[in-house]
Design a protein around this motif. Structure first.
Motif, PDB file in Angstrom:
ATOM      1  N   ASP A   1      70.147 -19.085  48.249  1.00  0.00           N
ATOM      2  CA  ASP A   1      69.209 -18.488  47.282  1.00  0.00           C
ATOM      3  C   ASP A   1      68.379 -19.552  46.551  1.00  0.00           C
ATOM      4  O   ASP A   1      67.336 -19.233  46.003  1.00  0.00           O
ATOM      5  CB  ASP A   1      69.961 -17.615  46.255  1.00  0.00           C
TER       6      ASP A   1
ATOM      7  N   ARG B   1      74.313 -17.032  51.728  1.00  0.00           N
ATOM      8  CA  ARG B   1      74.628 -16.129  50.619  1.00  0.00           C
ATOM      9  C   ARG B   1      74.091 -14.763  50.983  1.00  0.00           C
ATOM     10  O   ARG B   1      73.004 -14.673  51.555  1.00  0.00           O
ATOM     11  CB  ARG B   1      73.949 -16.661  49.349  1.00  0.00           C
TER      12      ARG B   1
ATOM     13  N   LYS C   1      67.854 -21.919  33.234  1.00  0.00           N
ATOM     14  CA  LYS C   1      68.472 -20.655  32.838  1.00  0.00           C
ATOM     15  C   LYS C   1      68.567 -20.512  31.329  1.00  0.00           C
ATOM     16  O   LYS C   1      68.542 -19.413  30.804  1.00  0.00           O
ATOM     17  CB  LYS C   1      69.909 -20.574  33.379  1.00  0.00           C
TER      18      LYS C   1
HETATM   19 MG    MG Z   1      72.561 -18.319  40.483  1.00  0.00          MG
END
Ligand code: MG
Ligand code: ATP
Length: 223
Positions: free
Chosen positions: A132, A157, A63
């Motif tokens: 996910d 989720r 990320k």
């Molecule tokens: Mg995430």
């Protein structure tokens, strides 16, 4: 020379130490939210774990190249605030103290090494993830090694805002248990967006986390 003592009854064998059952729930937690709370509660109810660790990533390398991440110490403080409200859950500094880019495989190896160093059997590690993440597991660092050392505990989720439903299966070779709990439609991105707009997040994060956000003046929240 004295006569040998007659052999007494054999000492009862010491029961072999049980392998510890550890749940490892890793993430960026920027910030932690009610979806994480629901996941932790569901896992803790389903798996009778000895420990459930909320492990804050030091540098979430998948990320951090695409957006600014809140400093690890602030994310840890928020995770601690969240963990304090859930019995049996501990916020863990393992990845922060190791430093560098966060690789889950290294955290799993550290937990195994810790057990062996103190004479305990290898722990049984449940790697807790939201559904996910299933599709991308094989992109994780040393996925081949990780696969052999953990059982996935996968928490449902809700579909993403684009309507994409996370898959119900893992890539081949992963041991997997589904943990069904309530679907909580919250993400850290949605919390950050709401805070940036000056919106209310009372329904998205626990009060203790909100206090921590205000106390540390995170997400440019000024109220
Ligand atoms: Mg995430
Ligand atoms: P972001 O929006 O920044 O990606 P996030 O809400 O996905 O954040 P992470 O810190 O990336 O939170 O996620 C840590 C773990 O929590 C991951 O395994 C993720 O799948 C899981 N998770 C996050 N939100 C939920 C939710 N609402 N329900 C179940 N699991 C969740």
């Amino acid at each position: 020379m004295p006569a040998p003592e007659p052999a007494g009854p054999a000492a009862p064998a010491r029961p072999a130490a049980q392998a510890e059952r550890i749940g490892l729930f890793g993430g960026t937690f920027d910030p932690p939210h009610n979806g994480h709370v629901a996941a932790l509660r569901a896992v803790s109810e389903a798996l009778s774990l000895d420990r459930l660790l909320l492990v804050v990533a030091n540098d979430p390398w998948q990320k951090s190249s695409s957006r600014a991440i809140t400093p690890a110490e602030d994310r840890f403080a928020m995770a601690q605030a969240l963990a304090e409200g859930i019995p049996g859950v501990e916020a863990s500094r393992l990845e922060i103290d190791r430093g560098g880019p966060t690789y889950t495989v290294a955290t799993v190896e550290a937990l195994r090494a810790e057990a062996l160093a103190s004479g305990r059997p290898l722990p049984q590690i449940y790697l807790v993830i939201g559904a996910d993440l299933l599709a991308d597991l094989d992109t994780w660092e040393r996925a081949d090694d990780l696969r052999g050392m953990v059982t996935l505990a996968v928490v449902s989720r809700p579909p993403t805002t684009t309507g994409v439903q996370p898959p119900r299966t893992a890539p081949p070779g992963w041991r997997l248990e589904w943990v069904d709990g309530p679907l909580v439609d919250v993400s850290s991105s949605a919390v950050r967006d709401a805070l940036a707009r000056g919106g209310a997040v009372d329904e998205m994060v626990p009060v203790a986390v909100m206090h921590c956000i205000l106390r540390r003046n995170l997400y440019a929240v000024d109220r």
